[in-house]
Enzyme design. Structure first.
Site, mmCIF file in Angstrom:
data_model
loop_
_atom_site.group_PDB
_atom_site.id
_atom_site.type_symbol
_atom_site.label_atom_id
_atom_site.label_comp_id
_atom_site.label_asym_id
_atom_site.label_seq_id
_atom_site.Cartn_x
_atom_site.Cartn_y
_atom_site.Cartn_z
ATOM 1 N N MET A 1 -21.769 1.977 -0.491
ATOM 2 C CA MET A 1 -21.953 2.193 -1.921
ATOM 3 C C MET A 1 -21.004 1.243 -2.634
ATOM 4 O O MET A 1 -19.789 1.245 -2.374
ATOM 5 C CB MET A 1 -21.643 3.634 -2.319
ATOM 6 C CG MET A 1 -21.946 3.922 -3.784
ATOM 7 S SD MET A 1 -23.662 3.624 -4.260
ATOM 8 C CE MET A 1 -24.468 4.964 -3.393
ATOM 9 N N GLY B 1 -25.692 -5.477 5.087
ATOM 10 C CA GLY B 1 -26.896 -5.169 5.851
ATOM 11 C C GLY B 1 -27.984 -4.592 4.978
ATOM 12 O O GLY B 1 -29.132 -5.068 4.977
ATOM 13 N N ASP C 1 -23.896 -12.401 -12.336
ATOM 14 C CA ASP C 1 -23.220 -11.682 -11.248
ATOM 15 C C ASP C 1 -23.708 -12.272 -9.933
ATOM 16 O O ASP C 1 -24.880 -12.150 -9.582
ATOM 17 C CB ASP C 1 -23.551 -10.190 -11.331
ATOM 18 C CG ASP C 1 -22.826 -9.355 -10.277
ATOM 19 O OD1 ASP C 1 -22.171 -9.930 -9.394
ATOM 20 O OD2 ASP C 1 -22.945 -8.116 -10.321
ATOM 21 N N ALA D 1 -24.811 -10.575 -5.104
ATOM 22 C CA ALA D 1 -25.907 -10.461 -4.137
ATOM 23 C C ALA D 1 -26.562 -11.789 -3.792
ATOM 24 O O ALA D 1 -27.578 -11.799 -3.084
ATOM 25 C CB ALA D 1 -26.963 -9.501 -4.675
ATOM 26 N N ALA D 2 -26.008 -12.892 -4.262
ATOM 27 C CA ALA D 2 -26.697 -14.171 -4.097
ATOM 28 C C ALA D 2 -26.939 -14.513 -2.629
ATOM 29 O O ALA D 2 -28.056 -14.863 -2.223
ATOM 30 C CB ALA D 2 -25.888 -15.279 -4.761
ATOM 31 N N GLY D 3 -25.888 -14.419 -1.809
ATOM 32 C CA GLY D 3 -26.027 -14.793 -0.408
ATOM 33 C C GLY D 3 -26.969 -13.887 0.353
ATOM 34 O O GLY D 3 -27.793 -14.349 1.155
ATOM 35 N N ASP D 4 -26.875 -12.581 0.123
ATOM 36 C CA ASP D 4 -27.741 -11.644 0.834
ATOM 37 C C ASP D 4 -29.194 -11.789 0.396
ATOM 38 O O ASP D 4 -30.114 -11.667 1.211
ATOM 39 C CB ASP D 4 -27.264 -10.210 0.619
ATOM 40 C CG ASP D 4 -25.917 -9.947 1.256
ATOM 41 O OD1 ASP D 4 -25.604 -10.597 2.269
ATOM 42 O OD2 ASP D 4 -25.165 -9.100 0.743
#
Length: 294
Positions: free
Chosen positions: A10, A39, A237, A240-243
């Site tokens: 979280m 993940g 923001d 989360a770019a890489g994931d």
């Protein structure tokens, strides 16, 4: 089926004008709790990009765990491999500044109890088109999953984050390594991305180095080299770019796109994600990616 063996956290996200220095207190402008973990993020990114996805990992028997399970299920992800263990779920404390940069503290919680893939996990991995791995689970568990995929012939895509030394037995099972430029420098000791890419290809058959606003570099041992520019956007923001990039890349490869097209698809997905706040909440749908490509 794309299997993701990894962490579910979280995210506790604070938005500030600038990240505090040691001993400094700053006033934030907003706070959000957002389901994440590298993940789970990659699983959601792949599912939203059009992939058939299964998630393998663990959450605690707390409210965060129930929320993580519901979020993955709502994204259309197979969660039969998501274990519930006594104790707290993993959390990530994230500080996002007004330029979209971030700093992150991860507390593993239930993720730290995953010592390796279960029998059911092994069956799922064996039937996968690809296995996505990161390093927020114990290293022994990551190695066990990678070796299971290697035996079954499923390609292994590894994001080497958080950055740490990679054992030879893990590298031997990896098909595609996807570090960012800082992780690539940590792994190779080389700050020049082109030189780092060449060094990484002595370790694995294929590698992509993501370079943020400068795009991405791809190389393979057969001599192919590509530089794909990033889609120019104003980042809100970058959490989360890489994931998002990796999840979308896995889908594009599973669909048989050649490297250049697959990288462009992944870069486009990441460019949409960084224009929104949050991790899993920022990831684009397949329709949004296709519209941006068009």
């Amino acid at each position: 089926m794309i299997s993701v063996f990894g962490s579910a956290n979280m995210d506790l996200v604070a938005y500030v004008s600038h990240a505090p220095h040691l001993g400094e207190t700053v006033t934030g402008r907003a706070f959000r709790t957002i389901p994440g973990g590298k993940g789970a993020n990659q699983a959601i990114a792949a599912a939203r990009a059009g992939g058939d996805v299964a998630f393998l990992g663990a959450v605690g028997d707390d409210g965060f765990g129930a929320q993580m399970r519901a979020t993955l299920t709502d994204a259309g992800i197979d969660v039969k491999g998501l274990r519930e263990v006594p104790g707290p779920s993993g959390i990530a404390h994230i500080v996002v500044d007004d330029d979209g940069g971030n700093s992150i503290i991860v507390v593993p919680g239930a993720n730290g109890t995953v010592t390796g893939p279960s029998g059911d996990d092994l069956a799922m991995i064996a039937g996968s088109q690809a296995l996505l791995l990161q390093l927020e689970l114990p290293m022994a568990a990551v190695i066990g999953a990678a070796q299971a995929a290697q035996v079954s012939g499923a390609p292994v895509i590894l994001t080497p984050a958080p950055s740490q030394p990679l054992p030879a037995e893990l590298l031997d099972a990896v098909t595609l390594l996807v570090p960012n430029e800082h992780e690539a420098a940590d792994l190779t000791g080389l700050t020049d991305p082109d030189a780092a890419l060449a060094e990484l290809l002595t370790l694995v058959p294929e590698a992509v180095i993501t370079l943020g606003a400068k795009g991405a570099l791809y190389g393979s041992r057969d001599g192919e080299r590509l530089r794909v520019p990033a889609v120019p956007v104003k980042a809100v923001d970058t959490t989360a770019a890489g994931d998002t990039f990796v999840g979308a890349l896995a889908v594009a490869r599973a669909e048989g796109l050649p490297p250049g097209e697959a990288l462009h698809f992944a870069s486009t997905a990441a460019s949409i994600a960084v224009r929104r706040e949050g991790a899993s909440t920022s990831m684009p749908t397949r329709a949004e990616i296709d519209e941006a490509l068009a």
